[in-house]
Design a protein around this motif. Structure first.
Motif, PDB file in Angstrom:
ATOM      1  N   ALA A   6       0.862  -1.405   0.130  1.00 26.37           N
ATOM      2  CA  ALA A   6       0.037  -0.028   0.155  1.00 26.37           C
ATOM      3  C   ALA A   6       0.795   1.234  -0.069  1.00 26.37           C
ATOM      4  O   ALA A   6       1.910   1.388   0.778  1.00 26.37           O
ATOM      5  CB  ALA A   6      -0.996  -0.035   1.195  1.00 26.37           C
ATOM      6  N   LEU A   7       0.641   2.180  -0.636  1.00 23.74           N
ATOM      7  CA  LEU A   7       0.896   3.608  -0.623  1.00 23.74           C
ATOM      8  C   LEU A   7      -0.195   4.407   0.026  1.00 23.74           C
ATOM      9  O   LEU A   7      -1.180   4.357  -0.336  1.00 23.74           O
ATOM     10  CB  LEU A   7       1.329   4.101  -2.237  1.00 23.74           C
ATOM     11  N   ARG A   8       0.629   5.322   0.653  1.00 25.57           N
ATOM     12  CA  ARG A   8      -0.392   6.214   1.587  1.00 25.57           C
ATOM     13  C   ARG A   8      -0.151   7.684   0.830  1.00 25.57           C
ATOM     14  O   ARG A   8       0.804   8.311   1.010  1.00 25.57           O
ATOM     15  CB  ARG A   8       0.093   6.412   2.969  1.00 25.57           C
ATOM     16  N   MET A   9      -1.375   8.095   0.170  1.00 27.50           N
ATOM     17  CA  MET A   9      -1.401   9.255  -0.607  1.00 27.50           C
ATOM     18  C   MET A   9      -2.196  10.182  -0.100  1.00 27.50           C
ATOM     19  O   MET A   9      -3.294   9.886   0.499  1.00 27.50           O
ATOM     20  CB  MET A   9      -2.023   8.902  -2.016  1.00 27.50           C
ATOM     21  N   GLU A  10      -1.799  11.487   0.186  1.00 24.33           N
ATOM     22  CA  GLU A  10      -2.598  12.456   0.760  1.00 24.33           C
ATOM     23  C   GLU A  10      -2.920  13.423  -0.632  1.00 24.33           C
ATOM     24  O   GLU A  10      -2.328  13.800  -1.183  1.00 24.33           O
ATOM     25  CB  GLU A  10      -1.608  13.611   1.557  1.00 24.33           C
ATOM     26  N   VAL A  11      -4.435  13.786  -0.627  1.00 20.82           N
ATOM     27  CA  VAL A  11      -4.922  14.518  -1.722  1.00 20.82           C
ATOM     28  C   VAL A  11      -5.314  15.725  -1.224  1.00 20.82           C
ATOM     29  O   VAL A  11      -6.247  15.789  -0.540  1.00 20.82           O
ATOM     30  CB  VAL A  11      -5.944  13.603  -2.562  1.00 20.82           C
ATOM     31  N   ASP A  12      -4.876  16.765  -1.773  1.00 23.76           N
ATOM     32  CA  ASP A  12      -5.326  18.337  -1.417  1.00 23.76           C
ATOM     33  C   ASP A  12      -6.181  18.774  -2.553  1.00 23.76           C
ATOM     34  O   ASP A  12      -5.825  18.673  -3.679  1.00 23.76           O
ATOM     35  CB  ASP A  12      -4.358  19.199  -1.173  1.00 23.76           C
ATOM     36  N   GLN A  13      -7.551  19.096  -2.367  1.00 22.52           N
ATOM     37  CA  GLN A  13      -8.499  19.434  -3.539  1.00 22.52           C
ATOM     38  C   GLN A  13      -9.134  20.748  -3.154  1.00 22.52           C
ATOM     39  O   GLN A  13      -9.447  21.533  -2.325  1.00 22.52           O
ATOM     40  CB  GLN A  13      -9.761  18.442  -3.287  1.00 22.52           C
ATOM     41  N   ASN A  14      -9.161  21.622  -4.500  1.00 21.35           N
ATOM     42  CA  ASN A  14      -9.690  22.799  -4.518  1.00 21.35           C
ATOM     43  C   ASN A  14     -10.753  22.751  -5.592  1.00 21.35           C
ATOM     44  O   ASN A  14     -10.378  23.000  -6.854  1.00 21.35           O
ATOM     45  CB  ASN A  14      -8.967  23.878  -4.711  1.00 21.35           C
ATOM     46  N   PHE A  15     -12.155  22.197  -5.428  1.00 18.01           N
ATOM     47  CA  PHE A  15     -12.772  21.897  -6.601  1.00 18.01           C
ATOM     48  C   PHE A  15     -12.551  21.011  -7.534  1.00 18.01           C
ATOM     49  O   PHE A  15     -11.959  19.977  -6.959  1.00 18.01           O
ATOM     50  CB  PHE A  15     -13.516  23.255  -6.989  1.00 18.01           C
ATOM     51  N   GLN A  16     -12.232  21.466  -8.641  1.00 20.12           N
ATOM     52  CA  GLN A  16     -11.601  20.682  -9.748  1.00 20.12           C
ATOM     53  C   GLN A  16     -10.320  20.479  -9.631  1.00 20.12           C
ATOM     54  O   GLN A  16      -9.598  19.655 -10.627  1.00 20.12           O
ATOM     55  CB  GLN A  16     -12.392  20.901 -11.244  1.00 20.12           C
ATOM     56  N   ARG A  17      -9.425  21.374  -9.162  1.00 15.99           N
ATOM     57  CA  ARG A  17      -7.989  21.091  -8.999  1.00 15.99           C
ATOM     58  C   ARG A  17      -7.691  20.172  -7.868  1.00 15.99           C
ATOM     59  O   ARG A  17      -8.090  20.318  -6.693  1.00 15.99           O
ATOM     60  CB  ARG A  17      -7.308  22.519  -8.979  1.00 15.99           C
ATOM     61  N   ILE A  18      -6.633  19.302  -8.212  1.00 15.54           N
ATOM     62  CA  ILE A  18      -6.030  18.608  -6.990  1.00 15.54           C
ATOM     63  C   ILE A  18      -4.649  18.348  -7.093  1.00 15.54           C
ATOM     64  O   ILE A  18      -4.034  18.754  -8.150  1.00 15.54           O
ATOM     65  CB  ILE A  18      -6.577  17.236  -6.904  1.00 15.54           C
ATOM     66  N   ARG A  19      -3.894  18.106  -5.797  1.00 13.98           N
ATOM     67  CA  ARG A  19      -2.532  17.968  -5.874  1.00 13.98           C
ATOM     68  C   ARG A  19      -2.372  16.834  -4.949  1.00 13.98           C
ATOM     69  O   ARG A  19      -3.150  16.755  -3.951  1.00 13.98           O
ATOM     70  CB  ARG A  19      -1.731  19.221  -5.325  1.00 13.98           C
ATOM     71  N   ALA A  20      -1.122  16.026  -4.892  1.00 13.87           N
ATOM     72  CA  ALA A  20      -1.102  14.882  -4.356  1.00 13.87           C
ATOM     73  C   ALA A  20       0.060  14.581  -3.828  1.00 13.87           C
ATOM     74  O   ALA A  20       1.214  15.006  -4.512  1.00 13.87           O
ATOM     75  CB  ALA A  20      -1.737  13.726  -4.890  1.00 13.87           C
ATOM     76  N   ALA A  21       0.452  13.996  -2.900  1.00 15.97           N
ATOM     77  CA  ALA A  21       1.758  13.426  -2.363  1.00 15.97           C
ATOM     78  C   ALA A  21       1.904  12.144  -1.884  1.00 15.97           C
ATOM     79  O   ALA A  21       0.709  11.986  -1.177  1.00 15.97           O
ATOM     80  CB  ALA A  21       2.414  14.507  -1.315  1.00 15.97           C
ATOM     81  N   VAL A  22       2.772  11.466  -1.793  1.00 16.73           N
ATOM     82  CA  VAL A  22       2.921   9.921  -1.219  1.00 16.73           C
ATOM     83  C   VAL A  22       3.857  10.196   0.108  1.00 16.73           C
ATOM     84  O   VAL A  22       4.809  10.572  -0.346  1.00 16.73           O
ATOM     85  CB  VAL A  22       3.432   8.981  -2.188  1.00 16.73           C
ATOM     86  N   ASP A  23       3.156   9.678   0.973  1.00 20.28           N
ATOM     87  CA  ASP A  23       3.814   9.556   2.359  1.00 20.28           C
ATOM     88  C   ASP A  23       4.922   8.495   2.314  1.00 20.28           C
ATOM     89  O   ASP A  23       4.596   7.572   1.716  1.00 20.28           O
ATOM     90  CB  ASP A  23       3.126   9.385   3.528  1.00 20.28           C
ATOM     91  N   GLY A  24       5.990   8.780   2.872  1.00 24.93           N
ATOM     92  CA  GLY A  24       7.087   7.760   3.016  1.00 24.93           C
ATOM     93  C   GLY A  24       8.609   8.331   3.017  1.00 24.93           C
ATOM     94  O   GLY A  24       8.655   9.295   3.588  1.00 24.93           O
ATOM     95  N   ASP A  25       9.366   7.390   2.537  1.00 21.97           N
ATOM     96  CA  ASP A  25      10.856   7.937   2.308  1.00 21.97           C
ATOM     97  C   ASP A  25      11.149   8.764   1.241  1.00 21.97           C
ATOM     98  O   ASP A  25      12.577   9.367   1.150  1.00 21.97           O
ATOM     99  CB  ASP A  25      11.647   6.601   2.425  1.00 21.97           C
ATOM    100  N   GLY A  26      10.250   9.370   0.737  1.00 24.02           N
ATOM    101  CA  GLY A  26      10.584  10.468  -0.426  1.00 24.02           C
ATOM    102  C   GLY A  26      11.174  10.002  -1.640  1.00 24.02           C
ATOM    103  O   GLY A  26      11.423  10.453  -2.655  1.00 24.02           O
ATOM    104  N   THR A  27      10.889   8.424  -1.936  1.00 22.66           N
ATOM    105  CA  THR A  27      11.473   7.882  -3.314  1.00 22.66           C
ATOM    106  C   THR A  27      10.377   7.855  -4.250  1.00 22.66           C
ATOM    107  O   THR A  27      10.476   7.518  -5.375  1.00 22.66           O
ATOM    108  CB  THR A  27      11.898   6.395  -3.094  1.00 22.66           C
TER     109      THR A  27
END
Length: 325
Positions: free
Chosen positions: A238-259
């Motif tokens: 499993a990858l843990r992904m944080e999704v930030d949303q502003n209506f139809q725009r999103i940005r995401a990042a995967v938690d972990g070791d930065g790889t």
């Protein structure tokens, strides 16, 4: 679709938000009688000024203001109504809801010309009766209905297309209701006025329509994907992904070791896309494409592998204030 201050489909005065504009600052319609109190030499110039101002600012010249809300008066011309339905790509599988349906023109046109079903919501009972009679005369009474009431009190979730003709203050008041109640992928088309915090997906304008320049705005309601997700590709870890949303725009990042880096993230209706890069995915990375609901995501990578996502935590906090970052 026409509007008057006496029949706008909004909550009762006790349920509305407080007036945000002092009465003294409300722009009134030009008082033509005042022109004729001018000396004779000034009357022609005064009349020309009124006409010129109305042509440049048709909404301001026809606006009415009641209980803190502004509504256009007048009707949506047939040409504009057709362009609204075309912009939403209305077809036989659609259900069109017109908020403040007036004489029912848009809903009837959607049924007669585009084969859709529809509903008009109108607070003026006389206009509802007129709309029902017009639908019978047009031969589409079996495909459309007209509801007498306040559109905040009517279930709008069945809509696949929503049309509006409301001034900016009311559009902004309506925005959270539309975002909350409508299903992902529903198209919203507004005649002349947009929503400040929710940017339109597209717009088009031309000279014509209601006394000057006409602009149409289109939104596609996005799935609500903000929060924390657990993503598994082809049944792997499993990858843990944080999704930030502003209506139809999103940005995401995967938690972990930065790889692992989420190089791109996109959202259109209920369709999502994430571009992942890192050693695990080779020199070209991989793109996850799929669909999203409130609790699940699923789809395939560009290499054909299946992937699934499970929501761990829900967040709408990023919907407020992201535009200022």
């Amino acid at each position: 679709m026409s509007w008057s201050a006496s029949r706008a489909g909004l909550p009762s005065a006790s349920a509305r938000s407080p007036r945000t504009t002092p009465p003294s600052s409300v722009t009134a319609e030009p008082v033509v009688d005042a022109v004729f109190r001018l000396p004779p030499a000034g009357r022609i110039a005064g009349l020309l000024l009124v006409v010129f101002a109305a042509s440049l600012f048709p909404a301001a010249a026809t606006a009415q203001e009641t209980d803190g809300y502004d509504y256009p008066s007048g009707s949506t011309p047939p040409e504009v109504a057709s362009r609204m339905l075309e912009m939403a790509d209305v077809g036989p599988s659609d259900t069109v809801y017109d908020l403040g349906s007036g004489e029912g023109d848009i809903v009837i046109l959607a049924a007669r010309q585009y084969g859709a079903t529809g509903a008009g919501i109108e607070i003026d009972s006389a206009l509802v009766a007129d709309s029902r009679r017009a639908a019978r005369e047009a031969g589409v009474a079996d495909r459309v209905r007209f509801v007498h009431g306040n559109f905040y009190d009517v279930e709008i979730r069945p809509a696949t297309v929503v049309t509006t003709y409301l001034l900016p203050g009311t559009m902004n008041d309506l925005q959270p209701y539309l975002f909350r109640e409508l299903r992902a992928g529903t198209r919203i088309v507004s005649h002349d006025f947009d929503m400040d915090r929710w940017p339109a997906d597209s717009s088009t304008g031309w000279w014509g329509g209601v006394g000057g320049r006409t602009t149409l705005f289109l939104w596609i309601v996005p799935a609500r994907v903000g929060g924390t997700w657990e993503i598994r590709i082809a049944g792997g870890d499993a990858l843990r992904m944080e999704v930030d949303q502003n209506f139809q725009r999103i940005r995401a990042a995967v938690d972990g070791d930065g790889t692992i880096d989420v190089a791109e993230a996109g959202l259109a209706g209920d369709s999502v896309r994430f571009r992942l890069e890192g050693r695990r995915f080779g020199p070209d990375g991989t793109t996850l494409r799929g669909t999203a609901t409130l609790s699940r995501m699923s789809g395939r990578t560009d290499g054909g592998e299946s992937w699934r996502g499970r929501r761990v935590a829900f967040s709408d906090s990023s919907l407020v204030g992201w535009t200022s970052r």
